[in-house]
Design an enzyme around this catalytic site. Structure first.
Site, short mmCIF file in Angstrom:
data_model
loop_
_atom_site.label_atom_id
_atom_site.label_comp_id
_atom_site.label_asym_id
_atom_site.label_seq_id
_atom_site.Cartn_x
_atom_site.Cartn_y
_atom_site.Cartn_z
N ASP A 1 -36.43 -19.21 -3.31
CA ASP A 1 -37.75 -18.94 -2.92
C ASP A 1 -38.46 -18.03 -3.76
OD1 ASP A 1 -36.32 -16.22 -2.19
OD2 ASP A 1 -35.94 -17.29 -0.05
N ASN B 1 -31.99 -17.21 -3.68
CA ASN B 1 -32.45 -17.15 -2.25
C ASN B 1 -32.64 -15.65 -2.10
OD1 ASN B 1 -33.10 -17.37 0.56
ND2 ASN B 1 -31.04 -18.69 1.02
N ASP C 1 -48.20 -32.29 -13.63
CA ASP C 1 -47.46 -33.13 -13.49
C ASP C 1 -48.08 -34.90 -13.84
OD1 ASP C 1 -44.86 -34.11 -12.46
OD2 ASP C 1 -45.77 -35.01 -11.29
N GLU D 1 -47.77 -33.16 -18.49
CA GLU D 1 -46.52 -33.81 -18.61
C GLU D 1 -46.79 -35.22 -19.34
OE1 GLU D 1 -42.60 -35.22 -16.39
OE2 GLU D 1 -44.63 -35.64 -15.35
N ASN E 1 -36.19 -17.20 5.47
CA ASN E 1 -37.42 -18.26 5.34
C ASN E 1 -36.45 -19.58 5.08
OD1 ASN E 1 -36.70 -18.18 2.81
ND2 ASN E 1 -38.77 -17.09 2.04
N GLY F 1 -32.54 -23.22 -0.24
CA GLY F 1 -33.04 -22.07 0.30
C GLY F 1 -33.53 -21.03 -0.88
CA CA Z 1 -35.03 -18.49 1.40
#
Ligand code: CA
Length: 580
Positions: free
Chosen positions: A130, A103, A295, A324, A108, A128
């Protein structure tokens, strides 16, 4: 671009009642498509060679008057973008889940308009992590020795819950604001490139999130596959190539929804097909990508996927894409690799496939006693099936990923077995991938839920007691594992024959599996020994390779010595020997 055609999707109330016009040198309006939904117009443009970068207006007319105008921006191409190199077996890939890695910006964690708020106490919630968290720790990844990062999807997933994984995309053109901005992503790719680390984007075309903006106002009735009542895919990829398969089973496999919150996109709809192809090209060009991981590859329409790949390779001939293909056997997996079964009318154009059969074999090898079919023989047998693949060297190989038990859990955190597995991964054929935390022997048990496979990386959050990035408060095992991983990755990176050399292996004997990566100048001999006693290995058995070489050193030694006739192999070990 190689392809001069561009299709624009315009979404606005009653837009179909208007007629667009463009007055711009080098840009021609070729055709306008209207669908059964009056809120959409699709505009085909031709961008000619003499078109110049800049903005121009698209004017929408009715009764001879401009009713609405949209300013469209045409960007200059990135220099040499078409020469962009993809990833290959000279790379070592690191897979990380951005919500769970670090994080970097607590500001954000919760964003206006985003339904789900951060809750680190909820194993299935958003924690969280990022883009800044990744950018801040590129030094760690560089020192670890990885050369490419596959980041689980970063695009917007504005779902009420359980979307931290990123696979329920609600806007294909926008990074989720809880991860950062599109520009943050571009900056991350550039910063990684400056450290010779490639970025592989995780894309999803089989489905979108049910909160995708177009689900409230579908452009066409067949944009997604619809059923009278919710119909889930049977997840039986085998039905696609099974000569005895039921037509209904095949249809449910491809057209059923991946989950109730993941509508199945209909790539046979030509307007959606153009949207998805252009979206990929846009991301490659805009962000400077070195690869794509697609994916749920078998679930999408295979004719479309081939067209998608061809369109990308036309623009970027050196690019690479891994699909995948989560299947249990070698032939089912190989079906999705290009030119493997050329007589099949859906013959794939995909370069790389995920090698689940080898993952299962490597995990099983260390937990099952050696026999005619089990243990190390399982690895031998799986690799012997490589004749089915058109190019097994481009298979993505791994011991675990974000969807299956962590390797360290499968081997009950046994140090010797862990070293053997890691050594195998970094020295056999294919493109090796390490799942984040694998370098710390991080554990995760799928029977406890997917969240157990996706714990926060220690040190990624302010206040973490253990910080593996800085080496603070690590357990002895974490420290040893990290040091071993660094040494192993450095050794592979420094020795190209280990990446690209021919693989020759010998039938396992005495609980010992011996294989070589070699060319005419150098041979590397890997010895995996599962015996509980030391094994004396007579090198004359390998004379077909070793006769060309006179000196030897092991992974741990710095100088070559004359080649011995026998070596004594430690119990439960994997050792690398280099011959010159
Ligand atoms: Ca964050």
């Amino acid at each position: 671009m190689h392809n001069h055609n561009l299709q624009l999707l315009v979404h606005k109330a009653k837009i179909a009642e208007l007629t667009p016009e463009i007055k711009q040198d080098g840009v021609s309006l070729m055709k306008v498509h209207r669908t059964s939904n009056p809120n959409y117009l699709f505009i085909d443009l031709e961008i000619e060679e003499n078109a110049v970068a800049g903005s121009f207006n698209i004017d929408f007319y009715k009764d001879g008057k401009v009713q609405w105008s949209y300013k469209y921006v045409l960007l200059e191409r990135t220099k040499d973008a078409d020469k962009r190199e993809g990833f290959n077996n000279s790379d070592i890939i690191y897979l990380l889940m951005p919500d769970r890695f670090a994080n970097g910006d607590r500001g954000n964690d919760n964003m206006p308009g985003m339904l789900e708020k951060a809750d680190r106490n909820n194993p299935d919630g958003r924690h969280g992590g990022d883009i800044k968290g990744i950018a801040d720790h590129l030094d760690y990844l560089e020192q670890l020795g990885v050369t490419a990062i596959w980041i689980n999807p970063l695009l917007e997933n504005n779902m009420p819950a359980y979307s931290y994984h990123g696979y329920a995309i609600t806007d294909f053109y926008k990074v989720d604001p809880r991860f950062g901005s599109n520009q943050d992503y571009v900056d991350l790719v550039a910063k990684a490139k400056s450290k010779n680390i490639k970025i592989i984007m995780d894309m999803v075309f089989n489905h979108c999130g049910i909160n995708h903006w177009w689900m409230k106002d579908l452009p066409t009735a067949d944009w997604v596959h619809q059923f009278d009542k919710f119909t889930r895919s049977n997840y039986r990829g085998e039905a696609l190539m099974d000569p005895h398969a039921s037509a209904n089973d095949k249809m449910i496999m491809s057209d059923g929804w991946f989950d109730s919150g993941m509508p199945d996109l209909n790539q046979k709809e030509p307007l959606l097909a153009s949207y998805l192809i252009q979206n990929s090209i846009w991301w490659i060009e805009y962000a400077g990508l070195s690869g794509i991981r697609m994916d749920t590859y078998p679930y999408a329409d295979q004719d479309f996927m081939n067209r998608w790949i061809s369109s990308l390779y036309e623009e970027y001939p050196e690019f690479n894409i891994v699909g995948e293909a989560w299947l249990q056997t070698v032939p089912h997996t190989a079906y999705f690799q290009s030119t493997t079964f050329p007589n099949d009318k859906k013959s794939s154009k995909l370069g790389s496939v995920t090698d689940f059969p080898l993952c299962y074999a490597a995990n099983n090898a260390l937990n099952h006693k050696d026999s005619w079919t089990e243990g190390l023989t399982g690895i031998y047998m799986t690799l012997s099936e490589d004749f089915v693949y058109s190019n097994a060297d481009s298979n993505l190989i791994f011991l675990d990923n974000h969807d299956i038990n962590r390797f360290a859990t499968n081997i009950h955190a046994d140090w010797d077995k862990w070293k053997m597995g890691m050594t195998f991964l970094l020295t056999t054929r294919g493109i090796p991938m390490i799942y984040y935390g694998g370098e710390l022997m991080m554990e995760g048990d799928k029977s406890k839920g997917d969240a157990d496979l996706r714990h926060d990386f220690p040190g990624g959050w302010k206040g973490d007691v253990t910080d593996a990035f800085k080496g603070v408060n690590m357990t002895e095992k974490q420290g040893k594992a990290l040091e071993f991983t660094k040494k192993l990755l450095k050794y592979r990176n420094d020795n190209p024959i280990l990446q690209t050399g021919k693989l020759t292996h010998f039938i396992p004997q005495n609980d010992t599996y011996v294989y070589f990566r070699h060319d005419s100048t150098t041979a590397y001999m890997m010895v995996m020994c599962k015996s509980d006693k030391p094994v004396s290995l007579d090198l004359s058995r390998f004379s077909e390779i070793l006769d060309s070489f006179s000196s030897m050193k092991s992974f741990k030694e710095s100088t070559f010595d004359s080649k011995p006739e026998q070596i004594l192999v430690s119990p439960m070990s994997a050792t690398i020997y280099q011959f010159k």
